[in-house]
Design a protein around this motif. Structure first.
Motif, PDB file in Angstrom:
ATOM      1  N   GLN A 186     -37.081 110.317 -32.737  1.00 23.15           N
ATOM      2  CA  GLN A 186     -36.928 111.749 -32.396  1.00 23.15           C
ATOM      3  C   GLN A 186     -38.049 112.598 -32.964  1.00 23.15           C
ATOM      4  O   GLN A 186     -38.431 113.610 -32.392  1.00 23.15           O
ATOM      5  N   ALA A 187     -38.573 112.154 -34.113  1.00 22.77           N
ATOM      6  CA  ALA A 187     -39.685 112.894 -34.749  1.00 22.77           C
ATOM      7  C   ALA A 187     -41.025 112.476 -34.151  1.00 22.77           C
ATOM      8  O   ALA A 187     -42.074 112.900 -34.628  1.00 22.77           O
ATOM      9  N   GLY A 188     -40.979 111.597 -33.157  1.00 20.77           N
ATOM     10  CA  GLY A 188     -42.203 111.178 -32.471  1.00 20.77           C
ATOM     11  C   GLY A 188     -42.950 110.067 -33.184  1.00 20.77           C
ATOM     12  O   GLY A 188     -44.142 109.850 -32.937  1.00 20.77           O
ATOM     13  N   LEU A 189     -42.246 109.351 -34.086  1.00 19.39           N
ATOM     14  CA  LEU A 189     -42.917 108.296 -34.856  1.00 19.39           C
ATOM     15  C   LEU A 189     -42.605 106.909 -34.289  1.00 19.39           C
ATOM     16  O   LEU A 189     -41.451 106.598 -33.979  1.00 19.39           O
ATOM     17  N   ALA A 190     -43.646 106.078 -34.182  1.00 14.07           N
ATOM     18  CA  ALA A 190     -43.479 104.708 -33.703  1.00 14.07           C
ATOM     19  C   ALA A 190     -43.147 103.811 -34.888  1.00 14.07           C
ATOM     20  O   ALA A 190     -43.856 103.803 -35.890  1.00 14.07           O
TER      21      ALA A 190
ATOM     22  N   PHE B 201     -37.241  99.470 -46.910  1.00 12.92           N
ATOM     23  CA  PHE B 201     -36.026  99.486 -46.080  1.00 12.92           C
ATOM     24  C   PHE B 201     -36.035 100.703 -45.166  1.00 12.92           C
ATOM     25  O   PHE B 201     -36.602 101.744 -45.507  1.00 12.92           O
ATOM     26  N   LEU B 202     -35.374 100.577 -44.040  1.00 10.53           N
ATOM     27  CA  LEU B 202     -35.077 101.742 -43.207  1.00 10.53           C
ATOM     28  C   LEU B 202     -33.563 101.831 -43.062  1.00 10.53           C
ATOM     29  O   LEU B 202     -32.928 100.891 -42.564  1.00 10.53           O
ATOM     30  N   ALA B 203     -33.004 102.956 -43.532  1.00  5.68           N
ATOM     31  CA  ALA B 203     -31.565 103.197 -43.357  1.00  5.68           C
ATOM     32  C   ALA B 203     -31.407 104.384 -42.393  1.00  5.68           C
ATOM     33  O   ALA B 203     -31.268 104.205 -41.191  1.00  5.68           O
ATOM     34  N   HIS B 204     -31.520 105.610 -42.953  1.00  2.54           N
ATOM     35  CA  HIS B 204     -31.413 106.804 -42.098  1.00  2.54           C
ATOM     36  C   HIS B 204     -32.770 107.448 -41.812  1.00  2.54           C
ATOM     37  O   HIS B 204     -32.847 108.434 -41.078  1.00  2.54           O
ATOM     38  N   GLY B 205     -33.787 106.935 -42.458  1.00  4.16           N
ATOM     39  CA  GLY B 205     -35.144 107.435 -42.189  1.00  4.16           C
ATOM     40  C   GLY B 205     -35.579 108.587 -43.078  1.00  4.16           C
ATOM     41  O   GLY B 205     -36.650 109.159 -42.872  1.00  4.16           O
ATOM     42  N   HIS B 206     -34.775 108.910 -44.106  1.00  2.87           N
ATOM     43  CA  HIS B 206     -35.136 110.063 -44.957  1.00  2.87           C
ATOM     44  C   HIS B 206     -36.466 109.863 -45.661  1.00  2.87           C
ATOM     45  O   HIS B 206     -37.286 110.785 -45.733  1.00  2.87           O
ATOM     46  N   ALA B 207     -36.683 108.669 -46.204  1.00  2.00           N
ATOM     47  CA  ALA B 207     -37.924 108.414 -46.960  1.00  2.00           C
ATOM     48  C   ALA B 207     -39.136 108.514 -46.033  1.00  2.00           C
ATOM     49  O   ALA B 207     -40.115 109.209 -46.341  1.00  2.00           O
ATOM     50  N   ALA B 208     -39.062 107.856 -44.884  1.00  2.00           N
ATOM     51  CA  ALA B 208     -40.206 107.867 -43.954  1.00  2.00           C
ATOM     52  C   ALA B 208     -40.456 109.274 -43.407  1.00  2.00           C
ATOM     53  O   ALA B 208     -41.606 109.702 -43.283  1.00  2.00           O
ATOM     54  N   LEU B 209     -39.379 110.005 -43.116  1.00  2.00           N
ATOM     55  CA  LEU B 209     -39.561 111.378 -42.616  1.00  2.00           C
ATOM     56  C   LEU B 209     -40.157 112.275 -43.692  1.00  2.00           C
ATOM     57  O   LEU B 209     -40.986 113.140 -43.411  1.00  2.00           O
ATOM     58  N   GLY B 210     -39.742 112.050 -44.950  1.00  2.00           N
ATOM     59  CA  GLY B 210     -40.322 112.807 -46.067  1.00  2.00           C
ATOM     60  C   GLY B 210     -41.807 112.507 -46.206  1.00  2.00           C
ATOM     61  O   GLY B 210     -42.620 113.425 -46.378  1.00  2.00           O
ATOM     62  N   LEU B 211     -42.169 111.235 -46.110  1.00  2.00           N
ATOM     63  CA  LEU B 211     -43.590 110.863 -46.201  1.00  2.00           C
ATOM     64  C   LEU B 211     -44.368 111.487 -45.036  1.00  2.00           C
ATOM     65  O   LEU B 211     -45.488 111.967 -45.208  1.00  2.00           O
ATOM     66  N   ASN B 212     -43.745 111.510 -43.865  1.00  2.00           N
ATOM     67  CA  ASN B 212     -44.403 112.131 -42.706  1.00  2.00           C
ATOM     68  C   ASN B 212     -44.621 113.631 -42.937  1.00  2.00           C
ATOM     69  O   ASN B 212     -45.635 114.191 -42.500  1.00  2.00           O
ATOM     70  N   ARG B 213     -43.701 114.276 -43.650  1.00  2.00           N
ATOM     71  CA  ARG B 213     -43.887 115.710 -43.951  1.00  2.00           C
ATOM     72  C   ARG B 213     -45.098 115.909 -44.873  1.00  2.00           C
ATOM     73  O   ARG B 213     -45.839 116.884 -44.730  1.00  2.00           O
ATOM     74  N   LEU B 214     -45.315 114.972 -45.802  1.00  2.00           N
ATOM     75  CA  LEU B 214     -46.502 115.072 -46.671  1.00  2.00           C
ATOM     76  C   LEU B 214     -47.776 114.939 -45.826  1.00  2.00           C
ATOM     77  O   LEU B 214     -48.750 115.653 -46.046  1.00  2.00           O
ATOM     78  N   VAL B 215     -47.733 114.018 -44.859  1.00  2.00           N
ATOM     79  CA  VAL B 215     -48.879 113.823 -43.963  1.00  2.00           C
ATOM     80  C   VAL B 215     -49.133 115.122 -43.184  1.00  2.00           C
ATOM     81  O   VAL B 215     -50.273 115.580 -43.068  1.00  2.00           O
ATOM     82  N   GLU B 216     -48.054 115.732 -42.695  1.00  2.00           N
ATOM     83  CA  GLU B 216     -48.189 116.989 -41.934  1.00  2.00           C
ATOM     84  C   GLU B 216     -48.767 118.097 -42.813  1.00  2.00           C
ATOM     85  O   GLU B 216     -49.595 118.887 -42.371  1.00  2.00           O
ATOM     86  N   GLN B 217     -48.317 118.147 -44.078  1.00  2.00           N
ATOM     87  CA  GLN B 217     -48.846 119.179 -44.988  1.00  2.00           C
ATOM     88  C   GLN B 217     -50.355 119.044 -45.167  1.00  2.00           C
ATOM     89  O   GLN B 217     -51.066 120.027 -45.341  1.00  2.00           O
ATOM     90  N   ALA B 218     -50.828 117.798 -45.116  1.00  2.00           N
ATOM     91  CA  ALA B 218     -52.272 117.552 -45.272  1.00  2.00           C
ATOM     92  C   ALA B 218     -53.021 117.811 -43.961  1.00  2.00           C
ATOM     93  O   ALA B 218     -54.248 117.771 -43.940  1.00  2.00           O
ATOM     94  N   GLY B 219     -52.285 118.025 -42.876  1.00  2.00           N
ATOM     95  CA  GLY B 219     -52.919 118.187 -41.569  1.00  2.00           C
ATOM     96  C   GLY B 219     -53.384 116.857 -41.000  1.00  2.00           C
ATOM     97  O   GLY B 219     -54.132 116.819 -40.019  1.00  2.00           O
ATOM     98  N   ALA B 220     -52.954 115.755 -41.619  1.00  2.00           N
ATOM     99  CA  ALA B 220     -53.336 114.411 -41.162  1.00  2.00           C
ATOM    100  C   ALA B 220     -52.348 113.927 -40.085  1.00  2.00           C
ATOM    101  O   ALA B 220     -51.431 114.660 -39.703  1.00  2.00           O
ATOM    102  N   THR B 221     -52.545 112.697 -39.620  1.00  2.00           N
ATOM    103  CA  THR B 221     -51.727 112.168 -38.527  1.00  2.00           C
ATOM    104  C   THR B 221     -51.036 110.877 -38.971  1.00  2.00           C
ATOM    105  O   THR B 221     -51.679 110.003 -39.563  1.00  2.00           O
ATOM    106  N   THR B 222     -49.755 110.756 -38.671  1.00  2.00           N
ATOM    107  CA  THR B 222     -49.069 109.485 -38.906  1.00  2.00           C
ATOM    108  C   THR B 222     -49.244 108.626 -37.652  1.00  2.00           C
ATOM    109  O   THR B 222     -48.767 108.983 -36.566  1.00  2.00           O
ATOM    110  N   ALA B 223     -49.937 107.494 -37.818  1.00  2.00           N
ATOM    111  CA  ALA B 223     -50.213 106.624 -36.674  1.00  2.00           C
ATOM    112  C   ALA B 223     -49.076 105.637 -36.435  1.00  2.00           C
ATOM    113  O   ALA B 223     -48.973 105.038 -35.362  1.00  2.00           O
TER     114      ALA B 223
END
Ligand code: 5GP
Length: 191
Positions: free
Chosen positions: A167-171, A126-148
Motif C-alpha cells: 500500500q505504501a508503494g514498496l516492493a 522479520f516482517l510482521a505488520h511492517g512497522h519497522a520497514a515503514l519506519g525505515l522508509n520514513r527515514l529514507v523519505e526524510q532524506a529525500g532518497a528513494t527506497t528501491a
C-alpha cells in the motif's frame, strides 16, 4: 531459499501462533555461512536495482544487511534505537512500534550517511505488520532518497506486513514465507 527454509523448520521454535523464535541462527547466535547465503540471495534479487545503500535497524537486521551490503559492494547503515550522545547532527527520526516488545521506539539515523540521491534497499530479519520497514522508509523519505525495495529474511505471511508495504508503494522480496504457526508447527507458504 532452501537453506534458510531448512533452518526455519529445524531450528525455529514456535512461541505462539504469532511468534517464531530463531535465536539459534538469526536473533542471538548467528550462523555466518547462512548469513552469507542470505546476502547472496538478496544480491541476486536486487543486483540491477542501482542500490547505493543498505538500511536496517539495530540489532537483528544488521547481520543480513551487512552480508547483503558485502555482496552489493555498498555501505550498510543501521538506524539506532537510542539517541546516541555522539550524534553530531539532529538526525532523521521516526517512531516505530515493536511487534515483539509491545513498545514504541524512536529510531534515529545520522544525516551524514543518507543523501537525496541514494537508492536504498531496506533489509530486516522479520516482517510482521511492517512497522519497522515503514519506519525505515520514513527515514529514507526524510532524506529525500528513494527506497528501491525491501528485503525480508522471514515473512509471516499470515500477518499484514506485505499488504501494508504494498500500500505504501514498496516492493517486498522475502526469502522465507511462513503461512502459519498454528498447532505449534511452522507451515511454509508454497512459492
Ligand atoms: P513489524 O515491524 O513488521 O511489525 O515486525 C518486524 C519486527 O519485529 C522485526 O524487526 C523483528 O525484530 C520483530 N519480529 C516480528 N515478528 C517476529 C517473530 O515472530 N519473531 C522474532 N524473533 N521477531 C519478530
Amino acid at each position: 531459499m532452501d537453506a534458510l527454509e531448512h533452518k526455519v523448520r529445524t531450528d525455529g521454535l514456535v512461541i505462539s501462533e504469532k511468534i517464531l523464535k530463531v535465536d539459534g541462527f538469526l536473533n542471538h547466535q548467528l550462523d555466518p555461512r547462512l548469513m552469507f547465503q542470505i546476502g547472496e540471495a538478496f544480491y541476486q534479487q536486487f543486483q540491477n536495482a542501482g542500490i547505493t545503500r543498505i538500511l536496517t535497524v539495530e540489532a537483528s537486521g544488521i547481520a543480513p544487511a551487512l552480508m547483503t551490503a558485502w555482496h552489493l559492494e555498498v555501505p550498510c547503515i543501521f538506524a539506532k534505537k537510542k539517541q546516541p550522545n555522539t550524534l553530531t547532527d539532529s538526525g532523521y527520526q521516526t517512531e516505530v512500534h515493536s511487534f515483539t516488545k509491545g513498545k514504541t521506539n524512536t529510531i534515529t539515523l545520522s544525516r551524514e550517511f543518507l543523501q537525496a540521491d541514494d537508492q536504498v534497499l531496506i533489509i530486516d530479519d522479520f516482517l510482521a505488520h511492517g512497522h519497522a520497514a515503514l519506519g525505515l522508509n520514513r527515514l529514507v523519505e526524510q532524506a529525500g532518497a528513494t527506497t528501491a525495495g525491501v528485503g525480508i529474511v522471514i515473512e509471516k505471511s499470515f500477518q499484514n506486513g506485505r499488504q501494508n508495504l504494498k500500500q505504501a508503494g514498496l516492493a517486498v522480496h522475502s526469502l522465507c514465507r511462513i503461512a502459519s504457526l498454528a498447532k505449534n508447527q511452522v507451515t511454509l507458504l508454497d512459492n
